[in-house]
Every structure is written in structure tokens, then in C-alpha cells.
Design a protein around this motif. Structure first.
Motif, mmCIF file in Angstrom:
data_model
loop_
_atom_site.group_PDB
_atom_site.id
_atom_site.type_symbol
_atom_site.label_atom_id
_atom_site.label_comp_id
_atom_site.label_asym_id
_atom_site.label_seq_id
_atom_site.Cartn_x
_atom_site.Cartn_y
_atom_site.Cartn_z
ATOM 1 N N UNK A 84 0.812 -1.220 0.000
ATOM 2 C CA UNK A 84 0.000 0.000 0.000
ATOM 3 C C UNK A 84 0.848 1.273 0.000
ATOM 4 N N UNK A 85 1.978 1.223 0.703
ATOM 5 C CA UNK A 85 2.910 2.348 0.797
ATOM 6 C C UNK A 85 4.317 1.777 0.769
ATOM 7 N N UNK A 104 3.522 7.033 -11.828
ATOM 8 C CA UNK A 104 3.055 8.247 -11.154
ATOM 9 C C UNK A 104 2.899 8.030 -9.645
ATOM 10 N N UNK A 105 3.882 7.376 -9.034
ATOM 11 C CA UNK A 105 3.894 7.257 -7.579
ATOM 12 C C UNK A 105 4.149 8.636 -6.984
ATOM 13 N N UNK A 106 3.577 8.889 -5.794
ATOM 14 C CA UNK A 106 3.683 10.231 -5.220
ATOM 15 C C UNK A 106 4.126 10.181 -3.759
ATOM 16 N N UNK A 107 4.806 11.246 -3.352
ATOM 17 C CA UNK A 107 5.161 11.420 -1.950
ATOM 18 C C UNK A 107 3.943 11.923 -1.191
ATOM 19 N N UNK A 108 3.711 11.353 0.009
ATOM 20 C CA UNK A 108 2.603 11.835 0.838
ATOM 21 C C UNK A 108 3.105 12.348 2.188
ATOM 22 N N UNK A 109 4.425 12.435 2.359
ATOM 23 C CA UNK A 109 4.943 12.969 3.614
ATOM 24 C C UNK A 109 6.419 12.706 3.797
ATOM 25 N N UNK A 110 7.150 13.729 4.243
ATOM 26 C CA UNK A 110 8.586 13.593 4.469
ATOM 27 C C UNK A 110 8.861 12.949 5.823
ATOM 28 N N UNK A 231 10.809 9.822 2.036
ATOM 29 C CA UNK A 231 9.375 10.103 1.971
ATOM 30 C C UNK A 231 8.543 8.823 2.012
ATOM 31 N N UNK A 232 7.333 8.956 2.573
ATOM 32 C CA UNK A 232 6.313 7.929 2.391
ATOM 33 C C UNK A 232 5.809 8.057 0.963
ATOM 34 N N UNK A 233 5.643 6.935 0.271
ATOM 35 C CA UNK A 233 5.214 6.963 -1.128
ATOM 36 C C UNK A 233 3.974 6.092 -1.309
ATOM 37 N N UNK A 234 3.025 6.638 -2.106
ATOM 38 C CA UNK A 234 1.778 5.934 -2.399
ATOM 39 C C UNK A 234 1.493 5.993 -3.890
ATOM 40 N N UNK A 235 0.525 5.215 -4.332
ATOM 41 C CA UNK A 235 0.011 5.388 -5.685
ATOM 42 C C UNK A 235 -0.741 6.713 -5.752
ATOM 43 N N UNK A 236 -0.738 7.330 -6.904
ATOM 44 C CA UNK A 236 -1.326 8.662 -7.050
ATOM 45 C C UNK A 236 -2.784 8.703 -6.591
ATOM 46 N N UNK A 237 -3.541 7.668 -6.866
ATOM 47 C CA UNK A 237 -4.957 7.657 -6.497
ATOM 48 C C UNK A 237 -5.155 7.654 -4.978
ATOM 49 N N UNK A 238 -4.091 7.316 -4.239
ATOM 50 C CA UNK A 238 -4.186 7.234 -2.776
ATOM 51 C C UNK A 238 -3.539 8.420 -2.068
ATOM 52 N N UNK A 239 -3.219 9.481 -2.797
ATOM 53 C CA UNK A 239 -2.461 10.587 -2.183
ATOM 54 C C UNK A 239 -3.234 11.280 -1.056
ATOM 55 N N UNK A 242 -7.136 8.894 3.848
ATOM 56 C CA UNK A 242 -7.178 9.346 5.244
ATOM 57 C C UNK A 242 -6.374 8.436 6.174
ATOM 58 N N UNK A 243 -6.437 7.125 5.931
ATOM 59 C CA UNK A 243 -5.687 6.176 6.769
ATOM 60 C C UNK A 243 -4.188 6.395 6.618
ATOM 61 N N UNK A 244 -3.729 6.573 5.393
ATOM 62 C CA UNK A 244 -2.307 6.780 5.143
ATOM 63 C C UNK A 244 -1.829 8.093 5.769
ATOM 64 N N UNK A 245 -2.688 9.109 5.721
ATOM 65 C CA UNK A 245 -2.332 10.393 6.323
ATOM 66 C C UNK A 245 -2.168 10.277 7.841
ATOM 67 N N UNK A 246 -2.967 9.409 8.458
ATOM 68 C CA UNK A 246 -2.839 9.187 9.904
ATOM 69 C C UNK A 246 -1.476 8.578 10.238
ATOM 70 N N UNK A 247 -1.006 7.681 9.369
ATOM 71 C CA UNK A 247 0.309 7.056 9.592
ATOM 72 C C UNK A 247 1.412 8.110 9.473
#
Length: 276
Positions: A84-85, A104-110, A231-239, A242-247
């Protein structure tokens, strides 16, 4: 007789109430469902992520750590939705991987900055490197360029200033005629007996039980370090998941920053506490 049936009816009603209460309590205790999030990592040291996992467990999130043996695997696994990440790479590496693989993987947090360091089993300071010595470098495009920049900062070589991410072809001055040997990042530490020195990533150094305090030379953490923040990395559709943002939020806290400093003594630095 009437009294008997009245008592029996009362017992039956009470039984239904108790059963109902039991069901209610059971339902409330299981109301918080656990969501499992698979996070891909490289390297065996997961103490910080395990600490984060304990924190988010209370919010109904179970982190499952998935280990990979080299830097080539976790992004592919993420793109293919096997995880997932992932948490193993800096922004520069991610940008290069996306470009190379048309992804198109994306960073969701440093998270952290892990300074590169030069290690050796044969010398104790940079000035002891002599003419013709061999220095090992990680061979993936971003870390090779970063390693070359570290050698330049250490005064061993000079690079073409017009190139943002140099390769060995961009070395413009090499007075000591050093042999720059590119190897898989995971092999930089194991190559130490065969070379004068090796540029080793923090995670690889830790797995090899190299002492950062005994590094011959270490990358400085300053405003030039920003592309190298992990960085935490996710698929673009999951940027915006909410669950990933909590992590990510649970990671970027003072208690985790304190734990990083306690465990790594500067070989890993919490990026969110730095002023660039």
C-alpha cells in the motif's frame, strides 16, 4: 398456578434483556475495525516504523512491514498494488524512478534525512586516500550522483557544475586518479575489504553494523539536503487516503523525533525538525 406463570414470564423477559445487553457490549467492543496497511521497506532496522505502528494501532490501523532486499523492488511492488505504501527512498530517487518507468507514484509525507558517509577499513581520514585508490559508490542513478557530490565536498574530485545529477562521466578533475567503482547499493558495505573506501547509505551501513562515528567523512545536513529527504510513497490515487495520512501524522511527531535521535545519533535526522 398464576403466580408460577408470572415468575416464569419475568425470568424469560430478564433473559432476553441480558442477552440483548451482551450483544450490545460485544458489538461495541468490535466496532473499531482494524485496517491493515502494507508498507514496503529496504533494510532490517524497522524500530522507528514499529514504534509508529504501536501508535496507530489505537486508531484501528495495523501496519504490516514488508521487507525487500534492494532498491529496485519496493516501487514496482507498490505500482502493482502488492503493498500500500513504501518507505525507503528520497524524493530524487522517486522522481527518477517515475521518469524511467513512466509511473506516477507520489510522496505523501517527508520523514528523515539519512546522510551518506564514506567508510573504510584501511584509513581513518580523507587525507590518507592516495593516488590510484579505488572508491566504491552505489550504482543507482540518484545515489551515484549524490555519492559523487559527497566526494567533491570531501575535496577528492571536481564535477561539471552544469549537471544536476552527475555520473562518473561528469568528473572534470581527479588529481589522485581514483578508481570510482559503482556497485549495487546493498554491496557498498561488503565491498570495504576490497577498496580503499566506500560511500554507504545509512540503512546499508546500519545493517552492516558500521559505526557512523567512525565514518571517514559524512554528508552535511543543510538546505542542499532537501532532495535527499526520505518520503512515504503511495500510488497517485491514494495521495489523499485518510488512513495513510494518519500514519504520516503519527510518524512526524516529537516522540518519534526523539526516538530517531536516541537510536541513530545523527546518522538519521528527523526532517520535520530542521530549518532549511
Amino acid at each position: 398456578m398464576k403466580r408460577f406463570w408470572k415468575i416464569l414470564t419475568t425470568i424469560f423477559v430478564l433473559g432476553l434483556v441480558l442477552v440483548g445487553c451482551g450483544k450490545s457490549n460485544s458489538s461495541s467492543s468490535s466496532s473499531q475495525k482494524q485496517t491493515t496497511v502494507k508498507i514496503g521497506v529496504v533494510g532490517a532496522d524497522n524500530r522507528v516504523l514499529q514504534a509508529v505502528a504501536k501508535k496507530v494501532k489505537k486508531e484501528g490501523i495495523t501496519i504490516k512491514i514488508v521487507q525487500f532486499s534492494d532498491y529496485n523492488q519496493p516501487n514496482t511492488a507498490l505500482r502493482d498494488h502488492d503493498i500500500d505504501l513504501n518507505l525507503f527512498q528520497h524524493q530524487y530517487f522517486l522522481n527518477n524512478w517515475n521518469k524511467t518507468h513512466k509511473a506516477d507514484l507520489v510522496s505523501i509525507g517527508q520523514t528523515i534525512i539519512a546522510p551518506l558517509a564514506i567508510y573504510s577499513k584501511k584509513i581513518t581520514k580523507i587525507s590518507q586516500i592516495k593516488k590510484g585508490d579505488t572508491i566504491a559508490l552505489p550504482n543507482d542513478p540518484t545515489n551515484e550522483g549524490r555519492a559523487l557530490q559527497l566526494l567533491e565536498t570531501a575535496g577528492l574530485i571536481k564535477l561539471n557544475k552544469k549537471v544536476a545529477l552527475p555520473t562518473t562521466r561528469d568528473v572534470t578533475e581527479n588529481k589522485l586518479d581514483l578508481q570510482l567503482k559503482a556497485v549495487d547499493a546493498a554491496q557498498t558495505a561488503s565491498s570495504l575489504p576490497d577498496v580503499a573506501a566506500s560511500v554507504v547509505n545509512s540503512g546499508v551501513a546500519h545493517d552492516a553494523k558500521l559505526d557512523p562515528k567512525k565514518a571517514v567523512y559524512t554528508e552535511k545536513v543543510d538546505k542542499q539536503s532537501q532532495p535527499w529527504i526520505n518520503v512515504f510513497v503511495a500510488n497517485k490515487k491514494d495521495k489523499n487516503n485518510a488512513t495513510y495520512k494518519k500514519i504520516v501524522k503519527a510518524y512526524r511527531t516529537k516522540d518519534i523525533a526523539d526516538l530517531i535521535e536516541k537510536l541513530y545519533h545523527g546518522s538519521e535526522v528527523p526532517a520535520w525538525t530542521q530549518k532549511f
